[in-house]
Design a protein around this motif. Structure first.
Motif, PDB file in Angstrom:
ATOM      1  N   LEU A   1      10.063   0.967  10.373  1.00  0.00           N
ATOM      2  CA  LEU A   1      11.234   1.338   9.566  1.00  0.00           C
ATOM      3  C   LEU A   1      11.373   0.460   8.318  1.00  0.00           C
ATOM      4  N   ASP A   2      10.270  -0.151   7.912  1.00  0.00           N
ATOM      5  CA  ASP A   2      10.245  -1.019   6.727  1.00  0.00           C
ATOM      6  C   ASP A   2       9.521  -0.287   5.597  1.00  0.00           C
ATOM      7  N   PRO A   3      10.240   0.185   4.574  1.00  0.00           N
ATOM      8  CA  PRO A   3       9.577   0.944   3.509  1.00  0.00           C
ATOM      9  C   PRO A   3       8.501   0.156   2.769  1.00  0.00           C
ATOM     10  N   LYS A   4       8.634  -1.174   2.708  1.00  0.00           N
ATOM     11  CA  LYS A   4       7.615  -1.990   2.035  1.00  0.00           C
ATOM     12  C   LYS A   4       6.288  -1.923   2.792  1.00  0.00           C
ATOM     13  N   LYS A   5       6.353  -1.943   4.112  1.00  0.00           N
ATOM     14  CA  LYS A   5       5.131  -1.893   4.919  1.00  0.00           C
ATOM     15  C   LYS A   5       4.456  -0.526   4.795  1.00  0.00           C
ATOM     16  N   VAL A   6       5.242   0.533   4.692  1.00  0.00           N
ATOM     17  CA  VAL A   6       4.655   1.870   4.513  1.00  0.00           C
ATOM     18  C   VAL A   6       4.025   1.964   3.128  1.00  0.00           C
ATOM     19  N   ALA A   7       4.763   1.529   2.117  1.00  0.00           N
ATOM     20  CA  ALA A   7       4.253   1.600   0.747  1.00  0.00           C
ATOM     21  C   ALA A   7       2.983   0.773   0.587  1.00  0.00           C
ATOM     22  N   ALA A   8       2.838  -0.279   1.386  1.00  0.00           N
ATOM     23  CA  ALA A   8       1.644  -1.134   1.301  1.00  0.00           C
ATOM     24  C   ALA A   8       0.388  -0.415   1.771  1.00  0.00           C
ATOM     25  N   MET A   9       0.545   0.731   2.434  1.00  0.00           N
ATOM     26  CA  MET A   9      -0.610   1.518   2.874  1.00  0.00           C
ATOM     27  C   MET A   9      -1.237   2.280   1.700  1.00  0.00           C
ATOM     28  N   TYR A  10      -0.512   2.375   0.589  1.00  0.00           N
ATOM     29  CA  TYR A  10      -0.966   3.135  -0.574  1.00  0.00           C
ATOM     30  C   TYR A  10      -1.606   2.193  -1.599  1.00  0.00           C
ATOM     31  N   ALA A  11      -2.653   2.677  -2.244  1.00  0.00           N
ATOM     32  CA  ALA A  11      -3.308   1.907  -3.305  1.00  0.00           C
ATOM     33  C   ALA A  11      -2.354   1.739  -4.487  1.00  0.00           C
ATOM     34  N   PRO A  12      -2.558   0.704  -5.324  1.00  0.00           N
ATOM     35  CA  PRO A  12      -1.691   0.514  -6.499  1.00  0.00           C
ATOM     36  C   PRO A  12      -1.605   1.757  -7.377  1.00  0.00           C
ATOM     37  N   SER A  13      -2.682   2.531  -7.408  1.00  0.00           N
ATOM     38  CA  SER A  13      -2.679   3.768  -8.210  1.00  0.00           C
ATOM     39  C   SER A  13      -2.379   4.999  -7.356  1.00  0.00           C
ATOM     40  N   GLY A  14      -1.917   4.790  -6.131  1.00  0.00           N
ATOM     41  CA  GLY A  14      -1.680   5.895  -5.215  1.00  0.00           C
ATOM     42  C   GLY A  14      -0.625   6.868  -5.707  1.00  0.00           C
ATOM     43  N   VAL A  15      -0.785   8.130  -5.319  1.00  0.00           N
ATOM     44  CA  VAL A  15       0.162   9.191  -5.691  1.00  0.00           C
ATOM     45  C   VAL A  15       0.662   9.854  -4.407  1.00  0.00           C
ATOM     46  N   LEU A  16       1.973  10.067  -4.344  1.00  0.00           N
ATOM     47  CA  LEU A  16       2.600  10.715  -3.189  1.00  0.00           C
ATOM     48  C   LEU A  16       3.347  11.951  -3.649  1.00  0.00           C
TER      49      LEU A  16
END
Length: 298
Positions: free
Chosen positions: A30-45
Motif C-alpha cells: 500500500l506504498d505508492p513509492k514502492k509501486v512506482a519504483a517498479m517502473y523505469a525512469p522513462s516508464g509510461v503508464l
C-alpha cells in the motif's frame, strides 16, 4: 551456425513472468513509492481508470496513491510472455483484481500489457497499459432476475390487479409506497393494485443492484421512477425499491417488495422537464405532425 543458449532464454522468460508477482507484492505494501519504483525512469503508464497518460515517476506515483486506497490484489487469468531481445520482454493478457469499494469486496477484470527492460541487471516496467474489458461479461442468472422487473411492469400495463398480484409468491409481503398497510396476503396485495392501477403506472429503473443470495433466491434493490396519470395531469414519481425473489417450480416470484418515497424529496420541476422528452416521443408515435408541432411554443 550461432545461436543463443536456450537455457538462458528460459531463465529470462521466467524472470519476466515473475515480475507481475513482484509488482503485486508492491501493491500489497500500500506504498505508492514502492509501486512506482517498479517502473523505469522513462516508464509510461496508461491506467485502467484514468484518462491521463502517466509519463513521469511522480505522475505514476500519484496514480497509485488513489488506486491503493482500494487495497488491490491482482491475479493473472491469462498470460503471454515473450522475449523481444536479450534485455526486453513483454507480458500481456488478462488479470483480475480483488478490490475493496465502499467497504465491500469486488472483483474487476481487465486486459494488460507490461513491457520490461533489463537495466543494470534488474527488470523495470517501461510500458504498462491496462484497459477494461470491452465486452461486458454477463451473468445469465443475474440477467434473468433483472428481467423480472420488466415482467412486473408489463403486468401493470394490463390494468388487471389479479395479473399483478400473480407475480407475488406464497407468503409474499408488500410494503407499498403510498399505503401504510403492510400487505401479507394475495388478496391484500391485489387490493392495493386495484387503486394503484387507476393511475396507469409505467415504471422505469434508474439504478439497480441485482445479487444472487442462492440458486433460487435473489434480490434487486435501487431506485425507480413511475409515470402516473393523475387528475392534474401526468406526473413522475421517484422511489426506492427492494424486490426479493424466490423460484417456485422454476418460476421467479416476488416474496418481498418494499417501496418507499425518496426521504429527501426530489425536484418536481426538474422531473417535469425530464418528462417532456417522453411526451414528445409519444407525440412522434402518433405519426401525426400536428400533434408533434403542438409541443413547440408559438
Amino acid at each position: 551456425h550461432s545461436s543463443a543458449m536456450p537455457e538462458a532464454n528460459e531463465d529470462k522468460l521466467a524472470e519476466v513472468a515473475g515480475m507481475f508477482e513482484k509488482w503485486n507484492a508492491a501493491l500489497a505494501t500500500l506504498d505508492p513509492k514502492k509501486v512506482a519504483a517498479m517502473y523505469a525512469p522513462s516508464g509510461v503508464l496508461l491506467p485502467t481508470v484514468s484518462n491521463k497518460v502517466r509519463t513521469t515517476p511522480e505522475e505514476i506515483e500519484d496514480y497509485f496513491k488513489s488506486f491503493l486506497q482500494l487495497k488491490p490484489q491482482g491475479k493473472i487469468d491469462d498470460a503471454n510472455v515473450r522475449l523481444l531481445n536479450a534485455d526486453t520482454g513483454i507480458n500481456s493478457g488478462v488479470y483480475t483484481f480483488d478490490l475493496v469499494k465502499e467497504g465491500k469486496p469486488v472483483k474487476v477484470q481487465a486486459r494488460y500489457s507490461f513491457t520490461y527492460k533489463l537495466i543494470d541487471g534488474d527488470w523495470y516496467i517501461v510500458d504498462h497499459h491496462s484497459s477494461g474489458m470491452p465486452e461486458v461479461v454477463s451473468d445469465p442468472q443475474l440477467e434473468e432476475v433483472a428481467a423480472q422487473f420488466d415482467l412486473w411492469n408489463a403486468a401493470l400495463q394490463t390494468g388487471d390487479p389479479k395479473k399483478v398480484a400473480a407475480m407475488y409468491g406464497p407468503g409474499a409481503v408488500l410494503l407499498p409506497t403510498v399505503s401504510n398497510k403492510v400487505r401479507t396476503t394475495t388478496e391484500e396485495i391485489e387490493d392495493y393494485f386495484v387503486n394503484f392501477l387507476k393511475l396507469k403506472p409505467f415504471g422505469t429503473i434508474n439504478s439497480s443492484n441485482v445479487r444472487m443470495l442462492a440458486d433460487d433466491l435473489a434480490i434487486n434493490s435501487g431506485i425507480y421512477t413511475f409515470k402516473l396519470q393523475k387528475e392534474e395531469g401526468e406526473a413522475l414519481v421517484q422511489a426506492r425499491y427492494s424486490y426479493t425473489y424466490q423460484k417456485f417450480n422454476g418460476v421467479w416470484k416476488i416474496i418481498d417488495h418494499h417501496s418507499s418515497a425518496m426521504p429527501e424529496g426530489t425536484n418536481t420541476k426538474l422531473d417535469e422537464v425530464a418528462g417532456m422528452f417522453e411526451k414528445w416521443n409519444a407525440a412522434l408515435a402518433t405519426l401525426d405532425p400536428k400533434k408533434v408541432a403542438a409541443m413547440y411554443a408559438p
